[in-house]
Design an enzyme around this catalytic site. Structure first.
Site, short mmCIF file in Angstrom:
data_model
loop_
_atom_site.label_atom_id
_atom_site.label_comp_id
_atom_site.label_asym_id
_atom_site.label_seq_id
_atom_site.Cartn_x
_atom_site.Cartn_y
_atom_site.Cartn_z
N LEU A 423 -2.48 3.48 5.07
CA LEU A 423 -3.68 2.72 4.68
C LEU A 423 -3.18 1.22 5.13
O LEU A 423 -4.25 0.30 5.44
CB LEU A 423 -3.64 2.60 3.16
CG LEU A 423 -4.37 3.96 2.38
CD1 LEU A 423 -4.24 3.87 1.01
CD2 LEU A 423 -5.82 4.10 3.15
N GLY A 424 -2.05 0.94 5.06
CA GLY A 424 -1.65 -0.57 5.44
C GLY A 424 0.06 -0.66 5.46
O GLY A 424 0.44 0.23 4.85
N GLY A 427 5.44 -6.44 4.31
CA GLY A 427 6.97 -6.74 4.33
C GLY A 427 7.43 -6.02 3.24
O GLY A 427 8.82 -5.70 3.24
N VAL A 431 1.99 1.62 3.10
CA VAL A 431 1.01 2.43 1.94
C VAL A 431 0.39 3.41 2.51
O VAL A 431 -0.31 3.52 3.62
CB VAL A 431 0.32 1.56 1.28
CG1 VAL A 431 -0.74 2.10 0.12
CG2 VAL A 431 0.87 0.35 0.44
N ASP A 545 1.46 -12.82 -8.66
CA ASP A 545 0.92 -13.06 -7.24
C ASP A 545 -0.48 -12.51 -6.98
O ASP A 545 -0.58 -11.43 -6.32
CB ASP A 545 1.83 -12.01 -6.44
CG ASP A 545 1.78 -12.21 -4.72
OD1 ASP A 545 1.06 -13.25 -4.55
OD2 ASP A 545 1.74 -11.29 -4.32
#
Length: 721
Positions: A423-424, A427, A431, A545
């Site tokens: 999926l991606g 750092g 995933v 975050d």
């Protein structure tokens, strides 16, 4: 028919009565607490829930209440009740007013509700009344004038309404009056400035006060810090007498309906324009619009206080929320840009073709069938290291999967044999979308490949996170730890993240715009998730975050906050604490340099979502999340990216909004062009914009808590029904 009692029956009745009297005689001395103790026990009975046991030692068998939690006595008389931040849920009894020696009542940041009882103001010796951060409603009783010794009254962040009673001016010893973030209406009482001349702190912000600002407020010579009258409906001229206040006092008049010239006297002189923004009728220095010779302090209405009738054309938009420049490009420049893009695309095509042949290594037959050699569905192929495109089982040691939920019905072997799609990556790790044989879809994040010396720390942290259960927070179902592999297994959320929903996905020229109703649903869902983290989670967590990239969207566009606690887990899983801390320190240093180059003067971080104070304060605060949430609201309203290119410089979205206000741009310039079809909802959009501006206040203490933000959004939805 009447039956006369027999002698034996009379003897039995007499015996029962005597026994009852004897019991009362024997039991009565047990309840030996003083009258003041009895009053406090009435307060205890009025508290419906006390989850932290704040009143657990309030017992009627004690001789005196002076040893009870939160109670302070002097000469065996109760002088103070202080139980802040204990999640008390209930109402205040009027009997508290009978505590004749009571001087201080502090019940801030609880869940108390209902009206202020009139009887409370019979405690004539009360010096401080601190009830902020609750859910009180109704009006302040006229009996407030009986508190002649009152010095501090803080009722902020509640739901009080109605006008401020005229009797408030009888509290002549009052030194701090804080009423911000309520629903107060009406004019300020006559004689407000003269009667309260001892005030040192005054905050009336975020209410609905109207009428003119009292001219006698200049008599409050003891005021210090900021006199905050912002975000109300004050109208008319700014009284010149405000200039008589001490020159060090900052007078915040933003977001009212004030008009006419700004007096150039005393404390009003040498103030920047930010003290006056949001008042469309004001003119003269320090604002850019000069007063016309015939001005009488009037101006034509506009959708927002900062929206003039004549305005420059709306900035162009490329469909991804990025604003273009206002100036037209020459023909030569356009040709140059087109040629550059064509060359760039060709180079990128060659580069990806090379990566595809060297890294992905699929055969023509496999590409056509869509399956790999093992019979599993081929994974999405991107240009990254070969070991990252292999199956999960290529790197995992055969240890047990640790479920964090009783509903976990799969084991490690099923997980490792499942089809996995990238999926991606970031750092923090890669995933995967993982589809088990029975069709269950999960999201699996791979963390670091360090050693196992910090397993206990990792276990404690992840199991605490695994207990969080809320519809607007992504659920962590299980985890896996070995020396060479750490996996986090989450529920899969199907509709991508909020950043893509607002600005589109990279590489796609089209975008499906979010409707205003979907945006409002997303705003409320994020707020609900944050309220849960801040107030109802076991440790009252801070996300730290928050950004659209880690807000995932479900089937019905409901938001799910993700990546909570991820930085901490990645730090633990990264192996050597020394190496990891060095890496994190280096990344923070680089980020700091980038942010300083973006905007040195404000101290805001370069990604646009982090509060200004994060540059100075190490320990995260819930107010950080409030700021980040405010930026997300601005992004949903404007459709703009968090960092905006303006001419030859960059500024963050908060600064850009402030610039729009300062330059009196129309609301159409601020609003996302995709929301033009929802013009009938403009009042709602303006209300949300005001909430967003409150959330991104530069002072953390002036930002609302998330519970009050959610309440404001809920009231907004109710009023629109």
């Amino acid at each position: 028919m009447f039956f006369a009692p027999t002698v034996s029956q009379l003897e039995m009745f007499t015996l029962v009565v005597l026994l009852s009297l004897a019991c009362n005689f024997l039991v009565a001395p047990v309840s030996s607490v003083t009258d003041e103790g009895s009053v406090l026990l009435t307060l205890k009975k009025s508290i419906i829930t006390d989850p932290e046991g704040s009143m657990s030692n309030w017992n009627s068998s004690d001789d005196t209440p002076c040893s009870w939690n939160g109670i302070t006595c002097k000469d065996q008389s109760v002088v103070s009740i202080s139980i802040p931040k204990r999640k008390l849920y209930g109402v205040l009894p009027s009997e508290l007013g009978s505590l004749s020696h009571l001087r201080h009542l502090n019940l801030r940041n609880n869940y108390l509700f209902g009206n202020l009882p009139v009887g409370l103001f019979e405690a004539h010796g009360l010096q401080s009344l601190v009830l902020y951060g609750n859910s009180f409603s109704g009006s302040v009783p006229n009996d407030i004038g009986k508190l002649g010794y009152l010095q501090t009254m803080d009722l902020s962040q509640n739901f009080f309404n109605g006008s401020l009673p005229a009797t408030i001016v009888q509290c002549k010893r009052l030194r701090a009056l804080v009423l911000s973030h309520n629903n107060f209406t009406g004019y300020l009482p006559h004689g407000f400035g003269g009667g309260l001349s001892s005030l040192e702190k005054l905050d009336l912000s975020f209410n609905q006060f109207n009428g003119s600002i009292p001219s006698d407020m200049g008599n409050m010579s003891g005021l210090q810090g900021t006199v905050d009258l912002s975000h109300n409906h004050f109208s008319g001229l700014i009284p010149a007498s405000l200039g008589d206040l001490p020159e060090k006092v900052y007078i915040d008049l933003t977001f009212n309906n004030l008009s006419g010239p700004i007096p150039q006297t005393g404390a009003l002189m040498n103030r920047g324009p930010t003290a006056f923004i949001g008042n469309s009728g004001l003119c003269g220095p320090p604002l850019k619009n000069l007063c016309a010779p015939d001005t009488h302090g009037t101006s034509s209405p506009s959708p927002l206080p900062f929206l003039p009738d004549n305005y420059p054309p709306q900035d162009s938009d490329d469909g991804f929320g990025k604003s273009g420049k206002n100036k037209r490009l020459s023909t030569g420049a356009v040709v140059g840009i087109v040629v550059g893009h064509v060359v760039g695309i060709c180079l990128l095509g060659l580069f990806f073709s090379y990566c595809y042949s060297r890294v992905c290594g699929f055969t023509q037959d496999q590409e056509e069938k869509g399956f790999d050699k093992g019979g599993r569905l081929r994974k999405e192929c991107l240009c990254f290291r070969k070991d990252e495109s292999e199956t999960l089982s290529d790197h995992v040691e055969q240890y047990d999967l640790v479920p964090l939920d009783a509903q976990v019905a799969f084991d490690l072997d099923e997980l490792l044999k499942a089809s996995a799609f990238v999926l991606g990556k970031s750092g923090i790790g890669i995933v995967y979308k993982v589809v088990l044989e029975e069709g269950l879809t999960l999201a699996v994040r791979r963390l670091g490949e360090g050693g196992s010396q910090r397993f206990k720390e990792f276990q404690t942290e992840i199991e605490a996170i695994g207990k969080l259960r809320h519809p607007n927070i992504v659920t962590l179902r299980a985890y896996y730890w070995s020396v060479d592999e750490k996996l986090l297994i989450y529920d899969f959320v199907p509709n991508g993240n909020l950043a893509s929903a607002i600005h589109g996905k990279a590489g796609l020229a089209t975008i499906t715009p979010l409707s205003w109703s979907d945006r409002l649903k997303i705003m409320k869902g994020i707020a609900k998730g944050l309220v849960y983290l801040h107030e109802f989670s076991p440790k009252r967590y801070v996300h730290g975050d928050l950004k659209p990239g880690n807000i995932l969207l479900g089937h019905s566009m409901e938001p799910h906050i993700s990546d909570f606690g991820l930085g901490r887990l990645a730090n633990i899983a990264g192996g050597s604490p020394t190496l990891q801390s060095s890496r994190v320190a280096a990344e923070k240093s680089q980020e700091r340099q980038r942010s300083l180059s973006t905007e040195v003067s404000t101290g805001r971080l370069g990604n646009g979502y982090q509060a200004p104070e994060t540059m100075k304060v190490v320990k995260p605060s819930q107010r950080w999340d409030v700021y980040s949430y405010g930026v997300i609201l601005l992004e949903l309203i404007t459709g703009r990216l968090p960092i905006i290119q303006v001419d030859n410089s960059e500024m963050d979205l908060v600064q850009w909004i402030q610039l729009c206000i300062d330059e009196k741009k129309p609301f159409s310039d601020v609003l996302d062009m995709y929301l033009a079809e929802d013009a009938e909802k403009e009042d709602e959009m303006i209300a949300v914009l005001k909430i967003a501006i409150a959330c991104v206040h530069i002072s953390p203490e002036k930002r609302p808590i998330m519970r009050h933000v959610l309440d404001a959004l809920d009231r907004l939805s109710i009023s629109s029904d």
